[in-house]
Scaffold this motif. Structure first.
Motif, short mmCIF file in Angstrom:
data_model
loop_
_atom_site.label_atom_id
_atom_site.label_comp_id
_atom_site.label_asym_id
_atom_site.label_seq_id
_atom_site.Cartn_x
_atom_site.Cartn_y
_atom_site.Cartn_z
N ASP A 151 0.86 -1.19 0.00
CA ASP A 151 0.00 0.00 0.00
C ASP A 151 0.89 1.24 0.00
O ASP A 151 0.67 2.18 0.76
CB ASP A 151 -0.91 -0.02 1.22
CG ASP A 151 -2.02 1.05 1.15
OD1 ASP A 151 -2.28 1.57 0.04
OD2 ASP A 151 -2.62 1.36 2.19
N HIS A 172 -0.38 -4.74 4.78
CA HIS A 172 -0.43 -5.56 3.57
C HIS A 172 0.95 -6.03 3.12
O HIS A 172 1.13 -6.47 1.97
CB HIS A 172 -1.09 -4.77 2.43
CG HIS A 172 -2.43 -4.22 2.80
ND1 HIS A 172 -3.55 -5.03 2.94
CD2 HIS A 172 -2.84 -2.96 3.09
CE1 HIS A 172 -4.59 -4.28 3.29
NE2 HIS A 172 -4.19 -3.03 3.39
N GLU A 184 0.80 -1.72 -8.00
CA GLU A 184 -0.20 -1.31 -7.02
C GLU A 184 -0.11 0.18 -6.74
O GLU A 184 -1.13 0.87 -6.66
CB GLU A 184 0.00 -2.13 -5.74
CG GLU A 184 -1.20 -2.17 -4.80
CD GLU A 184 -1.25 -0.96 -3.90
OE1 GLU A 184 -2.36 -0.61 -3.45
OE2 GLU A 184 -0.19 -0.35 -3.66
N GLN A 188 -2.81 3.22 -7.47
CA GLN A 188 -3.24 4.12 -6.39
C GLN A 188 -3.22 5.57 -6.84
O GLN A 188 -4.10 6.35 -6.50
CB GLN A 188 -2.34 3.93 -5.17
CG GLN A 188 -2.57 2.63 -4.45
CD GLN A 188 -2.96 2.85 -2.99
OE1 GLN A 188 -3.46 3.89 -2.61
NE2 GLN A 188 -2.74 1.83 -2.19
N GLN A 227 -7.14 -5.82 -6.06
CA GLN A 227 -7.59 -4.59 -5.41
C GLN A 227 -9.09 -4.37 -5.57
O GLN A 227 -9.71 -3.62 -4.81
CB GLN A 227 -6.84 -3.39 -5.99
CG GLN A 227 -5.36 -3.35 -5.63
CD GLN A 227 -5.15 -3.24 -4.12
OE1 GLN A 227 -5.79 -2.48 -3.43
NE2 GLN A 227 -4.22 -4.03 -3.62
N SER A 228 -9.70 -5.02 -6.57
CA SER A 228 -11.13 -4.80 -6.83
C SER A 228 -12.02 -5.35 -5.74
O SER A 228 -13.23 -5.08 -5.71
CB SER A 228 -11.52 -5.42 -8.18
OG SER A 228 -11.53 -6.84 -8.12
N LYS A 230 -11.87 -4.46 -2.73
CA LYS A 230 -12.17 -3.39 -1.78
C LYS A 230 -12.44 -2.10 -2.55
O LYS A 230 -12.29 -2.04 -3.76
CB LYS A 230 -11.01 -3.20 -0.80
CG LYS A 230 -9.68 -2.85 -1.45
CD LYS A 230 -8.57 -2.75 -0.40
CE LYS A 230 -7.25 -2.33 -1.03
NZ LYS A 230 -6.16 -2.25 -0.03
N LEU A 239 -11.00 -0.40 -11.66
CA LEU A 239 -10.08 -1.53 -11.57
C LEU A 239 -10.49 -2.65 -12.52
O LEU A 239 -9.64 -3.30 -13.13
CB LEU A 239 -10.01 -2.04 -10.13
CG LEU A 239 -9.34 -1.08 -9.15
CD1 LEU A 239 -9.58 -1.50 -7.71
CD2 LEU A 239 -7.83 -0.99 -9.41
#
Length: 249
Positions: A151, A172, A184, A188, A227-228, A230, A239
């Protein structure tokens, strides 16, 4: 102990300051196992020598599980970028250097990134064909054991009053291929609406690490799928659009 100074509010958790301590208080939706695992992740990363807040205690306050760490006084990179946009390139350079420092470490007792991705892909609502393609793409990616934050974004970097950068939130953390961590972070930036920042970040990372852009892009669908699980509906829609892109090359 006073829980009256709120630093941040996240989904199902609130972060408070109490003097020299920072307290992350979880609501009842979090399992004890997940909270203890987060504290263990951070304790293990402490051993790498990176500048991170030290875990001081895991306890229960008013019936809620709480992780207590050092409070780092300063400003996040996200705040500094907003306050001084003219220095954004400087902040991005520091940001990438910090991520490269993370990736230079190993932490053998952390969960494997590949296992986490595999598990998350299986939990998505994509059809069986798409899930199969994602699992196959993941399996084809080179296997590494580098420390990955999971993250890594400007709001998780605090520049202390003496100028030392500290990396926050190791919930994470895992060990695996650093390019997954980069993918990732790239996504973001996109989710935050900073598309220019995303492109500048990725270009800078690839130059500094001598990594082909295409190598990172191979991870985009896999990371986007994971990631999809959340985020809000708009974020999930975005996403999903990355997952549906078959080829980046």
């Amino acid at each position: 102990m006073k829980l009256d100074r709120i630093i941040a509010v996240r989904n199902h958790k609130t972060v408070y300051r109490d003097g020299e301590l920072c307290m992350k208080v979880f609501d009842e939706t979090y399992s004890k196992a997940d909270i203890l695992a987060e504290a263990m992740n951070q304790a293990r990363v402490e051993e790498t020598g990176l500048h991170i807040p030290q875990v001081r205690e895991v306890t229960v306050i008013d019936g809620k599980w709480t992780i207590m760490t050092d409070y780092i006084k300063g400003k996040t990179l996200a705040q500094l970028m907003e306050e001084h946009p003219e220095k954004k390139n400087d902040w991005l350079n520091l940001f990438v250097d910090l991520q490269l420092e993370v990736h230079s470490k190993t932490c053998p007792l952390l969960p494997k990134l590949r296992d986490k991705m595999d598990r998350k892909i299986s939990l998505t609502d994509f059809d069986a064909t798409t899930r199969y393609e994602l699992h196959t793409r993941l399996d084809s990616c080179p296997k590494h054991a580098k420390l990955c934050h999971g993250d890594f974004n400007p709001s998780n970097i605090i520049i202390s009053e003496d100028g030392t950068p500290y990396i926050l939130d190791w919930a994470h953390a895992s060990q695996g291929n650093a390019s997954a961590d980069v993918a990732e972070t790239y996504l973001q930036f996109w989710l935050a609406g900073d598309i220019d920042g995303a492109e500048r970040y990725l270009k800078l990372f690839c130059i500094k690490s001598d990594t082909a852009k295409q190598y990172v892009q191979k991870w985009m669908p896999v990371v986007a799928a994971a990631q999809s699980l959340k985020g809000n509906e708009k974020q999930r829609e975005f996403l999903h659009s990355w997952v549906n892109v078959v080829d980046f090359e």
